[in-house]
Design an enzyme around this catalytic site. Structure first.
Site, PDB file in Angstrom:
ATOM      1  CB  THR A  41     -16.435  70.585 -14.242  1.00 23.24           C
ATOM      2  OG1 THR A  41     -15.287  70.912 -13.940  1.00 23.24           O
ATOM      3  CG2 THR A  41     -16.964  71.087 -15.830  1.00 23.24           C
ATOM      4  CB  THR A  58     -26.204  54.825  -9.304  1.00 24.52           C
ATOM      5  OG1 THR A  58     -26.847  54.404 -10.384  1.00 24.52           O
ATOM      6  CG2 THR A  58     -25.341  54.645  -8.281  1.00 24.52           C
ATOM      7  CB  CYS A  80       1.755  74.906 -23.345  1.00 27.36           C
ATOM      8  SG  CYS A  80       2.917  75.288 -25.424  1.00 27.36           S
TER       9      CYS A  80
HETATM   10  N1  PLP Z   1     -14.318  75.997  -9.539  1.00 27.66           N
HETATM   11  C1  PLP Z   1     -12.499  76.467  -9.988  1.00 27.66           C
HETATM   12  C2  PLP Z   1     -12.771  77.962  -8.966  1.00 27.66           C
HETATM   13  C3  PLP Z   1     -11.771  75.533 -10.020  1.00 27.66           C
HETATM   14  O1  PLP Z   1     -10.656  76.224  -9.219  1.00 27.66           O
HETATM   15  C4  PLP Z   1     -11.952  74.093 -10.472  1.00 27.66           C
HETATM   16  C5  PLP Z   1     -11.626  73.111 -10.448  1.00 27.66           C
HETATM   17  O2  PLP Z   1      -9.930  73.412 -10.705  1.00 27.66           O
HETATM   18  C6  PLP Z   1     -13.459  73.984 -10.220  1.00 27.66           C
HETATM   19  C7  PLP Z   1     -14.561  75.418  -9.981  1.00 27.66           C
HETATM   20  C8  PLP Z   1     -14.077  72.585 -11.097  1.00 27.66           C
HETATM   21  O3  PLP Z   1     -13.888  71.569  -9.955  1.00 27.66           O
HETATM   22  P1  PLP Z   1     -13.873  69.889 -10.692  1.00 27.66           P
HETATM   23  O4  PLP Z   1     -12.040  70.300 -10.564  1.00 27.66           O
HETATM   24  O5  PLP Z   1     -14.104  69.410  -8.721  1.00 27.66           O
HETATM   25  O6  PLP Z   1     -13.961  70.276 -11.697  1.00 27.66           O
END
Ligand code: PLP
Length: 373
Positions: free
Chosen positions: A71, A230, A318
């Site tokens: 993310t 860090t 949901c």
């Molecule tokens: N992008 C995709 C296509 C994902 O499937 C996911 C996780 O479900 C993410 C980004 C996010 O990764 P993370 O869980 O490391 O934040």
């Protein structure tokens, strides 16, 4: 034995990754930003990991930025590139929320996909232009597994939006496809450790030389000032071990797991009346089986499957008490009633034939029970 068929949500850690992690949780505990021997030892581990991750992604070591998740890597790509250049952002309509919501946060727009989940190149072209500075198209989708034609997307972006940086979220693709090759045309490439046998809470973003992004997280200036904080040394060492193990085992995993997935999907189509497979299997990653059942609600199905020892997932969520179809299925034009009866079974390197056998027995029984037949 329960069957874990939710590898797109997360995967069990690979033994190599656990082993790589442990020293940094105990005796090799240094902060790599320091200057003494303990710190240098941690710094060395980070730089060794960077080389491994770079090789696995077809990048050069100095192009790899370690982040705190997939993310975060996606946010650094979209928001970081947009902060640097201004202009407009375009992403595909089937992106993970990490890209979709970041795009929407800066007023960006989405490019439609076809019924197969593949981005519509003509309609993407219509959204591009010289003022577009960021384009984000994922390499493989997390719900339905569709692999996007990234080389064609890259060619289009270079032609229509020459200033733009192309980002690809390779989080779901990395376990299954050669990201080094398929994402070669992208300026920014994100991965996440826990999707391929690494730990949760660690990811990486390739920022190719010449691509300018601004940090989203400010602080001590780690990772070339692109991601302060860090370093998660243990997580980064484990991420690298998981990258190596994934690359080494990928061809065999794709062949074995792809055959299991085919048996599972074909078996469900044959055993359960009114079942539709979502998307085009020939364009999917090997671990994805996504189907919908007429007259069934996914949430109820998941409860029955959980009771039968099967961990699975649905293509719906949901929201405030009402079931809503996922944005991915809506973008693909899947009718709402089918989308609400969808099931994602995602396989991984640890999936066995017995897991598939269990699913092939339990899913038809659960669907029949819900249908009252
Ligand atoms: N992008 C995709 C296509 C994902 O499937 C996911 C996780 O479900 C993410 C980004 C996010 O990764 P993370 O869980 O490391 O934040």
């Amino acid at each position: 034995m329960p069957a874990y068929l939710d590898n797109a949500a997360t995967t069990p850690m690979r033994p190599e990754a656990v082993e790589a992690m442990l020293p940094f949780l105990t005796e090799r505990f240094g902060n790599p930003s320091g200057s003494h021997a303990t710190a240098r030892d941690a710094k060395k581990a980070i730089e060794e990991a960077r080389e491994v991750v770079a090789a696995g992604l077809g990048a050069r070591p100095h192009e790899v930025v370690f982040t705190g998740s997939g993310t975060e890597a996606d946010n650094l790509a979209v928001l970081g590139a947009h902060t640097a250049a201004g202009g407009r952002v375009v992403c595909s309509a089937v992106e993970h929320h990490a890209v979709l919501h970041a795009t929407q946060a800066v007023g960006g727009v989405t490019a439609p996909v076809g019924g197969d989940g593949v981005v519509d190149l003509d309609r993407l072209a219509a959204l591009l232009g010289p003022d577009v500075t960021v384009v984000s198209v994922m390499l493989a989708n997390n719900e339905v597994g569709t692999i996007q034609p990234l080389a064609s997307v890259a060619a289009l972006v270079r032609e229509q939006s020459p200033r733009a940086l192309l980002h690809t979220d390779a989080v779901q693709a990395f376990p299954w496809v050669d990201v080094a090759e398929l994402a070669a045309g992208a300026d920014l490439v994100a991965i996440s450790g826990h999707k391929f046998g690494g730990p949760k809470g660690v990811g990486a973003l390739v920022v190719r030389e010449g691509a300018t992004v601004r940090p989203v997280i400010h602080g001590g200036g780690q990772e070339r000032d692109l991601r302060s904080g860090t370093h998660n040394v243990a997580g980064i060492a484990a991420l690298a071990a998981a990258v190596q193990a994934t690359v080494d085992g990928r061809a065999a995993d794709v062949a074995r797991v792809g055959a299991l997935r085919d048996r599972l999907a074909d078996g469900l189509l044959a055993a359960v009346p009114d079942t539709v497979e979502t998307g085009d299997r020939s364009r999917k990653i090997a671990g994805n089986c996504h189907v919908s059942f007429g007259g069934v609600e996914s949430e109820a199905l998941l409860v029955l499957l959980d009771g039968a020892g099967i961990a699975a997932s649905a293509g719906s969520a949901c929201t405030s008490g009402a079931m809503e179809a996922s944005h991915v299925l809506v973008a693909m034009g899947v009718p709402a009633d089918r989308a609400l009866g969808s099931l994602r079974l995602s396989l991984g390197p640890t999936t066995t034939a017995a897991d598939v056998d269990l699913a092939l027995a339990a899913v038809p029984a659960a669907v029949a029970r819900l249908r009252g037949s």
